[in-house]
Design an enzyme around this catalytic site. Structure first.
Site, PDB file in Angstrom:
ATOM      1  N   SER A 137      69.503  -2.562 100.650  1.00 44.34           N
ATOM      2  CA  SER A 137      69.281  -1.148 101.034  1.00 44.34           C
ATOM      3  C   SER A 137      70.281  -0.453 100.143  1.00 44.34           C
ATOM      4  O   SER A 137      71.408  -1.241  99.028  1.00 44.34           O
ATOM      5  CB  SER A 137      70.354  -1.148 102.705  1.00 44.34           C
ATOM      6  OG  SER A 137      69.839  -1.626 103.246  1.00 44.34           O
ATOM      7  N   ARG A 155      67.276  -7.700 113.757  1.00 45.90           N
ATOM      8  CA  ARG A 155      68.490  -6.847 113.892  1.00 45.90           C
ATOM      9  C   ARG A 155      68.865  -7.099 115.148  1.00 45.90           C
ATOM     10  O   ARG A 155      69.167  -5.629 115.822  1.00 45.90           O
ATOM     11  CB  ARG A 155      68.406  -5.752 112.624  1.00 45.90           C
ATOM     12  CG  ARG A 155      69.577  -5.311 112.820  1.00 45.90           C
ATOM     13  CD  ARG A 155      69.957  -3.599 112.459  1.00 45.90           C
ATOM     14  NE  ARG A 155      70.906  -3.233 111.333  1.00 45.90           N
ATOM     15  CZ  ARG A 155      71.796  -2.223 112.672  1.00 45.90           C
ATOM     16  NH1 ARG A 155      70.770  -2.488 113.947  1.00 45.90           N
ATOM     17  NH2 ARG A 155      72.874  -2.031 112.076  1.00 45.90           N
ATOM     18  N   LYS A 185      72.081   3.329 113.810  1.00 46.78           N
ATOM     19  CA  LYS A 185      72.851   2.423 113.526  1.00 46.78           C
ATOM     20  C   LYS A 185      74.046   3.354 112.848  1.00 46.78           C
ATOM     21  O   LYS A 185      74.006   4.481 112.836  1.00 46.78           O
ATOM     22  CB  LYS A 185      71.914   2.637 111.047  1.00 46.78           C
ATOM     23  CG  LYS A 185      73.356   1.617 110.865  1.00 46.78           C
ATOM     24  CD  LYS A 185      72.337   1.458 109.871  1.00 46.78           C
ATOM     25  CE  LYS A 185      72.838  -0.100 108.924  1.00 46.78           C
ATOM     26  NZ  LYS A 185      74.343   0.494 108.176  1.00 46.78           N
TER      27      LYS A 185
END
Length: 231
Positions: A118, A47, A147
């Site tokens: 998600s 990521r 995040k």
């Protein structure tokens, strides 16, 4: 590309490291991942996002290095919501959020890949299941600084609601999880935990991964024993 059964995927989600270069402070991401694999992580997600994230060729080159390392150790390699990058790196799968392309479309385009989605509540979990998701990433379990666009904290109770609601897909809990919080996430119904800074910013990624895996394995073992007693 790995072809995993649902049960194999459940096992692979046990300790899931999510990481990019910006999550590693001053450390080399390759060295962090190498240590984490030695400590026992069971899945890895690349990521590469954030203010200081690599772009273009540099991002591709880092991804390729990490991909090769995962392949050498038979650790499933997942790319975060970038279809082109997933194809270029010949990833084992892709993980997408609620704001990304629909899971059903991605499954058609990326045939044979693991598709993780998600989910933040039972409705989103049911929609992901209907669209063909292979596993769910559920959270944020706890407050997280990793995040910046994270949804409202859900807590482990959302996992219980999903399981009671009939969701049997493999589930990994994510968001603010560390060694102190992992047990509660597993006890609530997750098959594993996904972490970022708990490993990537640890003094020893290997020791951090080893500690987390021990907690997770013991917690899962306790659930199995409880079920045996009830049975």
């Amino acid at each position: 590309m790995m072809n995993l059964t649902s049960e194999q995927l459940r096992q692979a989600l046990r300790l899931y490291l999510v990481m990019g270069s910006s999550n590693c402070a001053e450390a080399d991401p390759y060295a962090v991942l190498e240590g984490a694999i030695a400590g026992g992580i069971t899945m890895f997600q690349f990521r590469e996002k954030g203010a200081n994230a690599l772009q273009g060729q540099a991002k591709l080159e880092l991804g390729a290095r990490l991909r090769r390392l995962c392949a050498q150790h038979a650790v499933p390699f997942i790319v975060n919501d970038d279809e082109r990058l997933a194809l270029e790196l010949e990833a084992d799968g892709i993980h997408i959020g609620q704001e990304d392309a629909p899971a059903a479309e991605i499954r058609r385009r990326l045939k044979g890949m693991i598709v993780g989605v998600s989910a933040h509540d039972l409705g989103e979990a049911e929609s992901a299941l209907a669209a063909g998701a292979d596993y769910l990433g559920v959270g944020p379990q706890y407050a997280t600084r990793t995040k910046h666009d994270a949804r409202e904290v859900q807590g482990p109770a959302v996992l219980e609601r999903m399981r009671v609601g009939g969701i049997q897909l493999p589930i990994v809990g994510i968001g603010g999880i560390d060694a102190d919080k992992a047990r509660a996430v597993i006890r609530a119904g997750a098959d594993g935990v996904a972490v970022v800074s708990a490993i990537s910013q640890a003094r020893s990624p290997r020791e951090a991964a080893d500690q987390l895996l021990s907690i997770i394995s013991n917690s899962l073992g306790g659930i199995i024993n409880d079920n045996d007693i009830k049975g």
